[in-house]
Design a protein around this motif. Structure first.
Motif, PDB file in Angstrom:
ATOM      1  N   ARG A   1       1.063  11.888  -4.330  1.00  0.00           N
ATOM      2  CA  ARG A   1       0.265  11.198  -5.220  1.00  0.00           C
ATOM      3  C   ARG A   1      -0.034  11.945  -6.709  1.00  0.00           C
ATOM      4  NH1 ARG A   1      -4.865   9.879  -1.414  1.00  0.00           N
ATOM      5  NH2 ARG A   1      -5.315   8.421  -3.152  1.00  0.00           N
ATOM      6  N   PRO A   2      -0.404  11.125  -7.675  1.00  0.00           N
ATOM      7  CA  PRO A   2      -0.567  11.772  -9.018  1.00  0.00           C
ATOM      8  C   PRO A   2      -1.713  12.860  -8.771  1.00  0.00           C
ATOM      9  CG  PRO A   2      -0.450   9.624  -8.931  1.00  0.00           C
ATOM     10  CD  PRO A   2      -0.646   9.354  -7.594  1.00  0.00           C
ATOM     11  N   VAL A   3      -1.584  13.675  -9.773  1.00  0.00           N
ATOM     12  CA  VAL A   3      -2.636  14.852  -9.785  1.00  0.00           C
ATOM     13  C   VAL A   3      -3.924  14.413  -9.730  1.00  0.00           C
ATOM     14  CG1 VAL A   3      -3.286  17.118 -10.807  1.00  0.00           C
ATOM     15  CG2 VAL A   3      -0.724  16.725 -10.392  1.00  0.00           C
ATOM     16  N   GLU A   4      -4.113  13.409 -10.792  1.00  0.00           N
ATOM     17  CA  GLU A   4      -5.686  13.097 -10.723  1.00  0.00           C
ATOM     18  C   GLU A   4      -6.265  12.402  -9.651  1.00  0.00           C
ATOM     19  OE1 GLU A   4      -2.995   9.869 -12.992  1.00  0.00           O
ATOM     20  OE2 GLU A   4      -3.149  12.086 -12.699  1.00  0.00           O
ATOM     21  N   GLU A   5      -5.355  12.243  -8.620  1.00  0.00           N
ATOM     22  CA  GLU A   5      -6.054  11.588  -7.203  1.00  0.00           C
ATOM     23  C   GLU A   5      -6.127  12.535  -6.301  1.00  0.00           C
ATOM     24  OE1 GLU A   5      -3.501   8.500  -6.050  1.00  0.00           O
ATOM     25  OE2 GLU A   5      -3.563   7.475  -7.720  1.00  0.00           O
TER      26      GLU A   5
ATOM     27  N   ASN B   1       2.543  23.512  -6.692  1.00  0.00           N
ATOM     28  CA  ASN B   1       3.320  24.404  -7.548  1.00  0.00           C
ATOM     29  C   ASN B   1       4.621  23.485  -7.722  1.00  0.00           C
ATOM     30  OD1 ASN B   1       1.993  26.875  -7.694  1.00  0.00           O
ATOM     31  ND2 ASN B   1       1.865  26.837  -5.372  1.00  0.00           N
ATOM     32  N   GLY B   2       4.818  22.169  -7.450  1.00  0.00           N
ATOM     33  CA  GLY B   2       5.805  21.458  -8.069  1.00  0.00           C
ATOM     34  C   GLY B   2       7.109  21.441  -7.032  1.00  0.00           C
ATOM     35  N   VAL B   3       7.279  22.121  -6.014  1.00  0.00           N
ATOM     36  CA  VAL B   3       8.314  21.856  -5.401  1.00  0.00           C
ATOM     37  C   VAL B   3       8.535  20.264  -4.912  1.00  0.00           C
ATOM     38  CG1 VAL B   3       9.539  22.479  -3.110  1.00  0.00           C
ATOM     39  CG2 VAL B   3       8.300  24.126  -4.399  1.00  0.00           C
ATOM     40  N   TYR B   4       7.500  19.874  -4.582  1.00  0.00           N
ATOM     41  CA  TYR B   4       7.520  18.179  -4.479  1.00  0.00           C
ATOM     42  C   TYR B   4       6.785  17.742  -5.539  1.00  0.00           C
ATOM     43  CZ  TYR B   4       9.180  19.816   0.258  1.00  0.00           C
ATOM     44  OH  TYR B   4       9.802  20.244   1.086  1.00  0.00           O
ATOM     45  N   ARG B   5       7.304  16.984  -6.391  1.00  0.00           N
ATOM     46  CA  ARG B   5       6.371  16.413  -7.628  1.00  0.00           C
ATOM     47  C   ARG B   5       5.721  15.212  -7.509  1.00  0.00           C
ATOM     48  NH1 ARG B   5       7.452  19.600 -11.934  1.00  0.00           N
ATOM     49  NH2 ARG B   5       9.310  20.945 -11.859  1.00  0.00           N
ATOM     50  N   PRO B   6       4.654  14.991  -8.189  1.00  0.00           N
ATOM     51  CA  PRO B   6       3.917  13.652  -8.227  1.00  0.00           C
ATOM     52  C   PRO B   6       4.706  12.544  -8.441  1.00  0.00           C
ATOM     53  CG  PRO B   6       2.710  15.074  -9.246  1.00  0.00           C
ATOM     54  CD  PRO B   6       4.006  15.878  -9.042  1.00  0.00           C
TER      55      PRO B   6
ATOM     56  N   PRO C   1      -1.354  31.891  -9.044  1.00  0.00           N
ATOM     57  CA  PRO C   1      -2.100  32.273 -10.313  1.00  0.00           C
ATOM     58  C   PRO C   1      -1.835  32.071 -11.577  1.00  0.00           C
ATOM     59  CG  PRO C   1      -1.995  34.049  -8.540  1.00  0.00           C
ATOM     60  CD  PRO C   1      -0.922  32.897  -8.149  1.00  0.00           C
ATOM     61  N   THR C   2      -0.408  31.853 -11.814  1.00  0.00           N
ATOM     62  CA  THR C   2       0.120  31.732 -12.991  1.00  0.00           C
ATOM     63  C   THR C   2       0.551  30.441 -13.453  1.00  0.00           C
ATOM     64  OG1 THR C   2       2.486  32.103 -12.214  1.00  0.00           O
ATOM     65  CG2 THR C   2       1.419  34.019 -13.161  1.00  0.00           C
ATOM     66  N   HIS C   3       0.114  29.213 -12.447  1.00  0.00           N
ATOM     67  CA  HIS C   3       0.389  27.979 -12.726  1.00  0.00           C
ATOM     68  C   HIS C   3      -0.625  27.374 -13.892  1.00  0.00           C
ATOM     69  CE1 HIS C   3       0.842  23.531 -12.149  1.00  0.00           C
ATOM     70  NE2 HIS C   3       1.642  23.887 -11.121  1.00  0.00           N
ATOM     71  N   PRO C   4       0.227  26.759 -14.644  1.00  0.00           N
ATOM     72  CA  PRO C   4      -0.493  26.320 -16.115  1.00  0.00           C
ATOM     73  C   PRO C   4      -1.526  25.444 -15.653  1.00  0.00           C
ATOM     74  CG  PRO C   4       1.747  25.349 -15.963  1.00  0.00           C
ATOM     75  CD  PRO C   4       1.705  26.234 -14.915  1.00  0.00           C
ATOM     76  N   ARG C   5      -1.644  24.601 -14.676  1.00  0.00           N
ATOM     77  CA  ARG C   5      -2.729  23.925 -14.349  1.00  0.00           C
ATOM     78  C   ARG C   5      -4.055  24.371 -14.087  1.00  0.00           C
ATOM     79  NH1 ARG C   5      -0.788  21.275  -9.772  1.00  0.00           N
ATOM     80  NH2 ARG C   5       0.461  19.898 -11.128  1.00  0.00           N
ATOM     81  N   LEU C   6      -3.913  25.807 -13.902  1.00  0.00           N
ATOM     82  CA  LEU C   6      -5.120  26.448 -13.692  1.00  0.00           C
ATOM     83  C   LEU C   6      -5.761  26.560 -14.797  1.00  0.00           C
ATOM     84  CD1 LEU C   6      -4.394  29.200 -11.040  1.00  0.00           C
ATOM     85  CD2 LEU C   6      -5.907  27.404 -10.813  1.00  0.00           C
ATOM     86  N   GLN C   7      -5.275  26.634 -16.048  1.00  0.00           N
ATOM     87  CA  GLN C   7      -5.837  26.853 -17.242  1.00  0.00           C
ATOM     88  C   GLN C   7      -7.026  25.639 -17.593  1.00  0.00           C
ATOM     89  OE1 GLN C   7      -3.381  27.146 -20.925  1.00  0.00           O
ATOM     90  NE2 GLN C   7      -5.071  27.356 -22.121  1.00  0.00           N
ATOM     91  N   SER C   8      -6.279  24.441 -17.317  1.00  0.00           N
ATOM     92  CA  SER C   8      -7.038  22.937 -17.629  1.00  0.00           C
ATOM     93  C   SER C   8      -8.193  22.983 -16.650  1.00  0.00           C
ATOM     94  CB  SER C   8      -6.330  21.815 -17.601  1.00  0.00           C
ATOM     95  OG  SER C   8      -5.531  21.788 -16.350  1.00  0.00           O
ATOM     96  N   MET C   9      -7.803  23.536 -15.412  1.00  0.00           N
ATOM     97  CA  MET C   9      -8.710  23.483 -14.411  1.00  0.00           C
ATOM     98  C   MET C   9      -9.902  24.284 -14.718  1.00  0.00           C
ATOM     99  SD  MET C   9      -6.520  23.250 -10.854  1.00  0.00           S
ATOM    100  CE  MET C   9      -7.836  23.188  -9.549  1.00  0.00           C
ATOM    101  N   PHE C  10      -9.620  25.402 -15.360  1.00  0.00           N
ATOM    102  CA  PHE C  10     -10.663  26.472 -15.665  1.00  0.00           C
ATOM    103  C   PHE C  10     -11.620  25.726 -16.596  1.00  0.00           C
ATOM    104  CE2 PHE C  10     -12.027  29.868 -18.529  1.00  0.00           C
ATOM    105  CZ  PHE C  10     -12.973  30.415 -17.756  1.00  0.00           C
ATOM    106  N   ALA C  11     -10.914  25.094 -17.580  1.00  0.00           N
ATOM    107  CA  ALA C  11     -11.660  24.835 -19.067  1.00  0.00           C
ATOM    108  C   ALA C  11     -12.630  23.621 -18.425  1.00  0.00           C
ATOM    109  CB  ALA C  11     -10.502  24.197 -19.946  1.00  0.00           C
TER     110      ALA C  11
END
Length: 246
Positions: A87-91, A37-42, A105-115
């Motif tokens: 590490r980068p999210v893609e890893e 959730n981005g407290v510690y970012r890639p 549940p509201t994290h925007p990454r879930l939208q792309s993961m769902f798609a």
């Protein structure tokens, strides 16, 4: 309709959990949530192990074990010169049940993961349904039918809905008789939870198509692979459309 499966509970009941127990599990869960959730970012260097241990009230040994677990999930990398870096999210192991569950549940990454998981399911599951129509045992057909008819979206019982859906899709994979496809079960069930968490339950008043599941099951019962494949594809398209994806 306020349905939401409680994860990791339901998902772990379906596929199991490989997380350690006790204090290490608590530390892994907390750090996993912070990273997801981005407290510690890639790309960022995390606080030192002593600092993290103090913030969570655990020992340095526990924290070291927790970092090893997160490293195994592709979320962090540790080196002596620079400490622990996200590490980068893609890893990341994005189809790992815990990694998925750590997202809010509201994290925007879930939208792309769902798609993307819906797209992947659309490649795998229609063919699995076609194979199941040819290869399923009578016991497997009965289980698929029972699970399909047990899906009642309007009941409000999310645990029952999720468990019936898991049984339906997992048994179809088993019924393919393809060992490689059967081993996709944990991945497919994690994808299914993503569908619940972001997609069908979050976006639609009619979250799961009972009719679609029944059509797939009945086609498998009739040993009609073409219809089973087509109905599964249509059902997954329903999920995509009800979640508002183009």
């Amino acid at each position: 309709m306020a349905l939401r499966p409680k994860v990791p509970g339901l998902l772990h009941a379906a596929i199991g959990s490989a997380l350690p127990t006790g204090a290490t599990k608590i530390a892994v869960d907390e750090l996993g949530r912070r990273i997801a959730n981005g407290v510690y970012r890639p790309g960022e260097i995390m606080p030192t192990e002593p600092e993290l241990a103090a913030s969570l009230g655990v020992s340095r040994t526990t924290m070291r074990d927790a970092i090893k677990v997160l490293s195994g999930k592709g979320m962090v990398r540790t080196a002596r010169r620079y400490g622990t870096r996200v590490r980068p999210v893609e890893e990341w192991s994005l189809l790992d049940a815990e990694v998925v569950a750590w997202h809010e549940p509201t994290h925007p990454r879930l939208q792309s993961m769902f798609a993307e998981t819906t797209e992947l399911r659309g490649i795998i599951e229609p063919q699995a349904a076609a194979l199941a129509a040819v290869r399923a045992t009578q016991a497997q057909v009965a289980t698929i039918l029972e699970a399909a008819y047990a899906i009642h979206p309007g009941s409000g019982a999310v645990a029952d809905l999720f468990n019936a859906d898991c049984t339906f899709h997992a048994t179809i994979l088993e019924a393919t008789g393809n060992l490689m496809m059967r081993q996709l079960r944990p991945i497919i069930l994690t994808m299914l939870w993503i569908s619940y968490e972001y997609g069908v339950l979050a976006k639609s008043p009619e979250p799961v198509t009972r009719e679609g599941h029944i059509k797939v099951a009945e086609a498998i019962k009739r040993r009609d692979p073409a219809v089973a494949q087509a109905e599964m594809a249509q059902m997954l398209d329903f999920n995509r459309r009800t979640a508002g994806l183009a």
